[in-house]
Design an enzyme around this catalytic site. Structure first.
Site, PDB file in Angstrom:
ATOM      1  N   ILE A  71      42.211  41.661  36.627  1.00 57.59           N
ATOM      2  CA  ILE A  71      42.631  40.476  37.390  1.00 57.59           C
ATOM      3  C   ILE A  71      41.375  39.785  37.935  1.00 57.59           C
ATOM      4  O   ILE A  71      40.690  40.330  38.796  1.00 57.59           O
ATOM      5  CB  ILE A  71      43.568  40.860  38.556  1.00 57.59           C
ATOM      6  CG1 ILE A  71      44.770  41.649  38.045  1.00 57.59           C
ATOM      7  CG2 ILE A  71      44.013  39.609  39.320  1.00 57.59           C
ATOM      8  CD1 ILE A  71      45.565  42.349  39.140  1.00 57.59           C
ATOM      9  N   ARG A  72      41.071  38.627  37.408  1.00 57.38           N
ATOM     10  CA  ARG A  72      39.832  37.912  37.782  1.00 57.38           C
ATOM     11  C   ARG A  72      38.660  38.904  37.892  1.00 57.38           C
ATOM     12  O   ARG A  72      37.946  38.970  38.884  1.00 57.38           O
ATOM     13  CB  ARG A  72      40.038  37.109  39.075  1.00 57.38           C
ATOM     14  CG  ARG A  72      41.116  36.038  38.917  1.00 57.38           C
ATOM     15  CD  ARG A  72      41.026  34.900  39.908  1.00 57.38           C
ATOM     16  NE  ARG A  72      40.900  35.356  41.272  1.00 57.38           N
ATOM     17  CZ  ARG A  72      39.838  35.203  42.039  1.00 57.38           C
ATOM     18  NH1 ARG A  72      38.768  34.582  41.567  1.00 57.38           N
ATOM     19  NH2 ARG A  72      39.821  35.643  43.269  1.00 57.38           N
ATOM     20  N   ARG A 131      30.489  38.442  38.312  1.00 60.38           N
ATOM     21  CA  ARG A 131      31.816  38.165  38.895  1.00 60.38           C
ATOM     22  C   ARG A 131      32.601  37.209  38.002  1.00 60.38           C
ATOM     23  O   ARG A 131      32.024  36.353  37.334  1.00 60.38           O
ATOM     24  CB  ARG A 131      31.657  37.531  40.276  1.00 60.38           C
ATOM     25  CG  ARG A 131      31.087  38.477  41.300  1.00 60.38           C
ATOM     26  CD  ARG A 131      31.029  37.789  42.643  1.00 60.38           C
ATOM     27  NE  ARG A 131      32.357  37.479  43.146  1.00 60.38           N
ATOM     28  CZ  ARG A 131      32.596  36.558  44.080  1.00 60.38           C
ATOM     29  NH1 ARG A 131      31.620  35.853  44.589  1.00 60.38           N
ATOM     30  NH2 ARG A 131      33.832  36.345  44.491  1.00 60.38           N
ATOM     31  N   HIS A 189      42.053  47.671  37.530  1.00 60.46           N
ATOM     32  CA  HIS A 189      42.831  48.127  38.692  1.00 60.46           C
ATOM     33  C   HIS A 189      43.696  49.350  38.377  1.00 60.46           C
ATOM     34  O   HIS A 189      44.892  49.207  38.142  1.00 60.46           O
ATOM     35  CB  HIS A 189      43.770  46.996  39.153  1.00 60.46           C
ATOM     36  CG  HIS A 189      43.087  45.889  39.866  1.00 60.46           C
ATOM     37  ND1 HIS A 189      42.986  45.826  41.236  1.00 60.46           N
ATOM     38  CD2 HIS A 189      42.463  44.794  39.395  1.00 60.46           C
ATOM     39  CE1 HIS A 189      42.331  44.748  41.586  1.00 60.46           C
ATOM     40  NE2 HIS A 189      42.002  44.091  40.484  1.00 60.46           N
ATOM     41  N   GLU A 200      45.103  51.376  40.198  1.00 59.91           N
ATOM     42  CA  GLU A 200      46.155  51.625  41.191  1.00 59.91           C
ATOM     43  C   GLU A 200      47.438  50.871  40.865  1.00 59.91           C
ATOM     44  O   GLU A 200      48.436  51.016  41.556  1.00 59.91           O
ATOM     45  CB  GLU A 200      45.648  51.260  42.597  1.00 59.91           C
ATOM     46  CG  GLU A 200      45.471  49.778  42.896  1.00 59.91           C
ATOM     47  CD  GLU A 200      44.246  49.137  42.225  1.00 59.91           C
ATOM     48  OE1 GLU A 200      43.622  49.777  41.360  1.00 59.91           O
ATOM     49  OE2 GLU A 200      43.954  47.976  42.561  1.00 59.91           O
ATOM     50  N   CYS A 239      37.231  46.772  40.817  1.00 60.83           N
ATOM     51  CA  CYS A 239      37.170  45.300  40.749  1.00 60.83           C
ATOM     52  C   CYS A 239      36.259  44.733  41.847  1.00 60.83           C
ATOM     53  O   CYS A 239      35.054  44.951  41.776  1.00 60.83           O
ATOM     54  CB  CYS A 239      38.580  44.738  40.775  1.00 60.83           C
ATOM     55  SG  CYS A 239      38.665  43.112  40.032  1.00 60.83           S
ATOM     56  N   GLY A 262      40.159  42.914  45.518  1.00 64.52           N
ATOM     57  CA  GLY A 262      40.459  41.860  46.492  1.00 64.52           C
ATOM     58  C   GLY A 262      39.457  40.755  46.254  1.00 64.52           C
ATOM     59  O   GLY A 262      39.319  40.284  45.124  1.00 64.52           O
ATOM     60  N   GLU A 263      38.722  40.398  47.282  1.00 63.39           N
ATOM     61  CA  GLU A 263      37.682  39.374  47.150  1.00 63.39           C
ATOM     62  C   GLU A 263      36.390  39.969  47.694  1.00 63.39           C
ATOM     63  O   GLU A 263      36.295  40.237  48.903  1.00 63.39           O
ATOM     64  CB  GLU A 263      38.129  38.127  47.926  1.00 63.39           C
ATOM     65  CG  GLU A 263      37.379  36.888  47.558  1.00 63.39           C
ATOM     66  CD  GLU A 263      37.444  36.551  46.066  1.00 63.39           C
ATOM     67  OE1 GLU A 263      38.537  36.586  45.480  1.00 63.39           O
ATOM     68  OE2 GLU A 263      36.369  36.287  45.495  1.00 63.39           O
ATOM     69  N   SER A 264      35.424  40.172  46.806  1.00 60.18           N
ATOM     70  CA  SER A 264      34.229  40.915  47.224  1.00 60.18           C
ATOM     71  C   SER A 264      33.446  40.210  48.336  1.00 60.18           C
ATOM     72  O   SER A 264      32.853  40.859  49.190  1.00 60.18           O
ATOM     73  CB  SER A 264      33.315  41.181  46.023  1.00 60.18           C
ATOM     74  OG  SER A 264      32.912  39.977  45.421  1.00 60.18           O
TER      75      SER A 264
HETATM   76  N1  GLN Z   1      37.166  37.937  41.592  1.00 61.22           N
HETATM   77  C1  GLN Z   1      37.104  38.867  42.676  1.00 61.22           C
HETATM   78  C2  GLN Z   1      35.697  38.934  43.272  1.00 61.22           C
HETATM   79  O1  GLN Z   1      34.810  38.354  42.748  1.00 61.22           O
HETATM   80  C3  GLN Z   1      37.544  40.245  42.244  1.00 61.22           C
HETATM   81  C4  GLN Z   1      38.998  40.220  41.816  1.00 61.22           C
HETATM   82  C5  GLN Z   1      39.734  41.496  42.038  1.00 61.22           C
HETATM   83  O2  GLN Z   1      39.315  42.362  42.806  1.00 61.22           O
HETATM   84  N2  GLN Z   1      40.894  41.590  41.431  1.00 61.22           N
HETATM   85  O3  GLN Z   1      35.477  39.548  44.258  1.00 61.22           O
END
Ligand code: GLN
Length: 200
Positions: A142-143, A108, A179, A181, A82, A51-53
């Site tokens: 993913i990112r 990140r 990921h 999952e 992630c 998600g977004e840390s």
């Molecule tokens: N870029 C996100 C972060 O820095 C991580 C991306 C992800 O969990 N797919 O938190």
């Protein structure tokens, strides 16, 4: 010894927790969403999803979860995927709420904007311990963060061909940049259940 199904929580503050719950139930594990400290009671392990840390960290702080999560991770299995791997780390090269449980340094968004997402086959020897091991693990990034370095008791589980680290383990703690999952390959989840059951 009485056998009961493993009970694994998935931190459900933000991110793709639902996908982890689906995989866990698919392998016969009791899976629960965790949003409150008392929901950690009785769990064998916890997954922190992607998600977004920064958001996950901020919400964990607001919900009074930081210290209970740290205490949980000192005894039980925790796996960060992630954003979850970033949140588990001791050092993310910037200031944001971290659990500081795993002795890894992460970077990140290490792959930049151009290659925000990609898929690749990884060699993960540790997966030989679970059913269906012995072939590459198809990983979705993913990112994604990179694991810049592992220290102390942490060790590398998987690298890209150029040597950059994308999975690590420290006792019952697990971190993956990608990921598991999302790919229908449940070997990493099975591996985590082994760790949660005390076989690290
Ligand atoms: N870029 C996100 C972060 O820095 C991580 C991306 C992800 O969990 N797919 O938190």
């Amino acid at each position: 010894m009485v056998h009961r199904p493993m009970k694994i929580g998935v931190l459900a503050l933000q991110g793709d927790f639902a996908e982890h719950i689906t995989v866990l139930r698919g392998i016969g594990v009791e899976a629960l969403e965790v949003r409150l400290p008392e929901q950690l009671d009785g769990l064998d392990g916890l997954i922190i999803p992607g998600g977004e840390s920064t958001t996950i960290g901020k919400l964990a702080e607001d919900f009074g979860l930081l210290e209970p999560l740290r205490q949980f991770g000192r005894q039980k299995a925790v796996w960060g995927t992630c954003a979850g791997a970033i949140f588990l780390s001791k050092d993310a090269n910037r200031s944001q709420p971290l659990l500081s449980l795993m002795d890894i340094v992460v970077e990140r968004n290490a792959f930049g904007r151009q290659v925000a997402s990609f898929e690749i086959d990884l060699e993960v020897p540790a997966l030989d311990r679970v059913n269906g091991g012995g072939h590459p693990y198809h990983a979705v990034f993913i990112r994604a963060p990179l694991i810049e370095s592992v220290r102390g008791d942490a060790r590398v589980l998987a690298k890209l061909e150029d040597g950059r680290i994308v999975a690590a383990q420290q006792g019952k703690l697990l971190a993956t940049s990608f990921h598991p999952e999302l790919t229908g390959d449940d070997r990493f989840h099975r591996y985590f259940v082994l760790l949660a059951g005390g076989q690290s």
